[in-house]
Design an enzyme around this catalytic site. Sequence first.
Site, short mmCIF file in Angstrom:
data_model
loop_
_atom_site.label_atom_id
_atom_site.label_comp_id
_atom_site.label_asym_id
_atom_site.label_seq_id
_atom_site.Cartn_x
_atom_site.Cartn_y
_atom_site.Cartn_z
N SER A 221 0.99 -1.52 -0.03
CA SER A 221 0.04 0.00 0.06
C SER A 221 0.87 1.28 0.03
CB SER A 221 -1.08 0.09 1.11
OG SER A 221 -1.88 -0.78 1.04
N LYS B 60 0.14 4.00 -2.48
CA LYS B 60 -1.07 5.21 -2.25
C LYS B 60 -0.06 6.45 -1.94
CE LYS B 60 -4.02 1.70 -0.75
NZ LYS B 60 -4.49 0.91 0.45
N SER C 101 -5.59 3.34 5.28
CA SER C 101 -4.89 2.59 3.91
C SER C 101 -6.26 2.25 2.95
CB SER C 101 -4.12 1.62 4.01
OG SER C 101 -3.33 1.13 3.13
#
Length: 309
Positions: free
Chosen positions: A70, A73, A131
């Site tokens: 993640s 991002k 997230s």
Amino acid sequence: MARILTARKTVAAVAGGAVLAAAPLIAWGTTSNASDTPPPKLTAKGASLINDKGESLFGKNVNDDRAMASTVKIMVASMILDKKNVDLDRKVPVQQAYRDYVAEHHASTADLQTGDKLTIRQLLYAALLPSGADAAYALADTFGQGATRAQRVQSFVVDMNAKGHALNLGKTKFDTFDGTGGDSSTPKDLAKLAQHAMKNATFRKIVKTKEYEGEAPAANGRTRYYTWNNTNQLLGSYKGVVGIKTGTTSKAGECLVFAGERDGKTLVGTVLNSKDRYEDAAKLLDYGFGADDAKDMKIRKLPSDAQSD
């Protein structure tokens, strides 16, 4: 009025394959402690630490490609915040497809509710703190180009790669907007990306936020309340930490991109595929700041219903 607390834990857990450990590649920098302090021993398979000037203070397999989970991002947020005159108060309706994606990919979520209208700013908080893959999907769908959702998302990912090229992230590849695909980077590239992202005041404000509370118009005409906790538990655990982003998948292991500020100096670092990302990051910050705080660090606990990543 309905109230939504932090979303439930939905991290994928699939057994990963064995990885052969390479010998650490240590890159010395110019911090005052570099000459008299031995480099830290880390569990991470890859790591990097850079100073304000982008100079390397520490490196372990810094140019090796690894799954990035993640931490993708960070680029999603940068894509939007780097746009000129972007309207962060623009409202975006939540589509059922965003929730379906989370369920299909067992992805982390901000538990966005179909029909709610959240601002771009709120979606950035939702993507970076809990997230939320649903929030990242909404951003890609909103800022991508094309007649269909699939086309818009694909064009957004193409633009992510183009931006990576422009930032000279030579070994970084974006395959998705949330890190659930074949996305990969290196400790060196991720540190460089993070340092770029931290130049934006809105990004800095978001990633140093431990908990966000906000409200949005709900589909039924009432008000929905959202609470999101930052999955980065280094915040509030190590003095001076100001971000940035966690990431976890079976393939990537525990990942963390972090930043710390002390005495007018800012350090940015990455640890990839770590057995204890917070301890590894604290050791790196100790090394960079000439401190000795890691051994006494107590990790900030998240609420029992908080998302983890």
